[in-house]
Design an enzyme around this catalytic site. Structure first.
Site, mmCIF file in Angstrom:
data_model
loop_
_atom_site.group_PDB
_atom_site.id
_atom_site.type_symbol
_atom_site.label_atom_id
_atom_site.label_comp_id
_atom_site.label_asym_id
_atom_site.label_seq_id
_atom_site.Cartn_x
_atom_site.Cartn_y
_atom_site.Cartn_z
ATOM 1 N N MET A 75 0.780 -1.341 0.195
ATOM 2 C CA MET A 75 -0.416 -0.019 -0.254
ATOM 3 C C MET A 75 0.681 1.668 0.196
ATOM 4 O O MET A 75 0.071 2.397 0.141
ATOM 5 C CB MET A 75 -1.425 0.002 1.294
ATOM 6 C CG MET A 75 -1.975 -0.847 1.359
ATOM 7 S SD MET A 75 -2.686 -0.899 -0.379
ATOM 8 C CE MET A 75 -2.943 -2.612 -0.191
ATOM 9 N N CYS A 76 2.653 1.161 0.258
ATOM 10 C CA CYS A 76 3.253 1.941 -0.057
ATOM 11 C C CYS A 76 2.703 2.922 -1.577
ATOM 12 O O CYS A 76 2.703 2.388 -2.986
ATOM 13 C CB CYS A 76 5.029 2.145 -0.310
ATOM 14 S SG CYS A 76 4.981 1.366 1.932
ATOM 15 N N HIS A 77 3.457 3.890 -2.146
ATOM 16 C CA HIS A 77 3.231 5.060 -3.392
ATOM 17 C C HIS A 77 4.636 5.056 -3.622
ATOM 18 O O HIS A 77 5.388 5.284 -2.445
ATOM 19 C CB HIS A 77 2.669 6.506 -2.456
ATOM 20 C CG HIS A 77 0.185 6.674 -2.404
ATOM 21 N ND1 HIS A 77 0.642 6.356 -1.188
ATOM 22 C CD2 HIS A 77 -0.426 6.510 -3.101
ATOM 23 C CE1 HIS A 77 -0.652 6.362 -1.289
ATOM 24 N NE2 HIS A 77 -1.184 6.894 -2.098
ATOM 25 N N GLU A 116 10.003 4.605 3.360
ATOM 26 C CA GLU A 116 11.036 3.698 3.013
ATOM 27 C C GLU A 116 12.634 4.480 4.012
ATOM 28 O O GLU A 116 13.583 3.195 3.599
ATOM 29 C CB GLU A 116 11.160 5.662 1.621
ATOM 30 C CG GLU A 116 10.332 4.854 0.521
ATOM 31 C CD GLU A 116 9.277 5.183 0.802
ATOM 32 O OE1 GLU A 116 8.240 5.130 -0.045
ATOM 33 O OE2 GLU A 116 8.760 5.908 2.134
ATOM 34 N N ASP A 130 23.896 -11.048 5.301
ATOM 35 C CA ASP A 130 24.222 -11.691 4.565
ATOM 36 C C ASP A 130 26.006 -12.323 4.175
ATOM 37 O O ASP A 130 26.301 -12.953 3.985
ATOM 38 C CB ASP A 130 23.399 -10.952 3.314
ATOM 39 C CG ASP A 130 23.909 -12.148 2.454
ATOM 40 O OD1 ASP A 130 23.611 -13.604 2.037
ATOM 41 O OD2 ASP A 130 24.141 -11.542 0.752
#
Length: 162
Positions: A75-77, A116, A130
């Site tokens: 749902m992020c723009h 973000e 990682d």
């Protein structure tokens, strides 16, 4: 009909319409950490991890993640980011080696950049994991949190309890 803005008339999730929201300068700062053992700490500090410069790669990964947040958080723009800065600092206490990752994101737009910043912090930490997991898989990531945000109709926020 739900009173929540993220649901449609059928009660299903929707992306909120931000067409009428004012464009303002918006910033967000997110913080996370990766706790490592002494061996990993020394290898990172001396650039001895076989996959390369851990902090340089984590920094680029975080910036890339900030730019791609709307691709992975439904749902992020999509946003046009104006700046992303990632910094690292070591907190060493009682034989505990904690790499703190601080991410600052800025835009001028109709919605905030909290997701973000949080995504960039998380991906930076995952990249450290990682790159170092061959040395030790016992690293601990987190906590990850929003430290502050500015702009928007809900005003500014600054965490007081961390």
């Amino acid at each position: 009909m739900s009173s929540f803005t993220h649901f449609n008339e059928q009660g299903r999730a929707k992306m909120v319409d931000i067409t009428d929201k004012l464009e303002t300068v918006r910033t967000a700062i997110a913080i996370t950490s990766v706790t490592v053992n002494k061996q990993i700490y020394e290898k990172i500090k001396n650039n001895e991890i076989g996959k390369g410069d851990v902090l340089a790669v984590a920094q680029v990964a975080g910036i890339m993640a900030a730019k791609k947040t709307s691709d992975i958080i439904p749902m992020c723009h999509p946003l046009s980011l104006r700046g992303v800065d990632i910094s690292f600092s070591w907190l060493i206490q009682n034989e505990e080696y904690k790499l703190e990752i601080t991410v600052s994101v800025k835009t001028k737009g109709s919605t905030g950049v909290e997701m973000e910043a949080l995504t960039a912090a998380s991906v930076s930490a995952l990249t450290v994991y990682d790159m170092c997991k061959a040395v030790d898989k016992g690293m601990i990531i987190g906590p990850t949190y929003l430290e502050e945000k500015t702009g928007g109709k809900n005003g500014d926020f600054r965490r007081e309890d961390m």
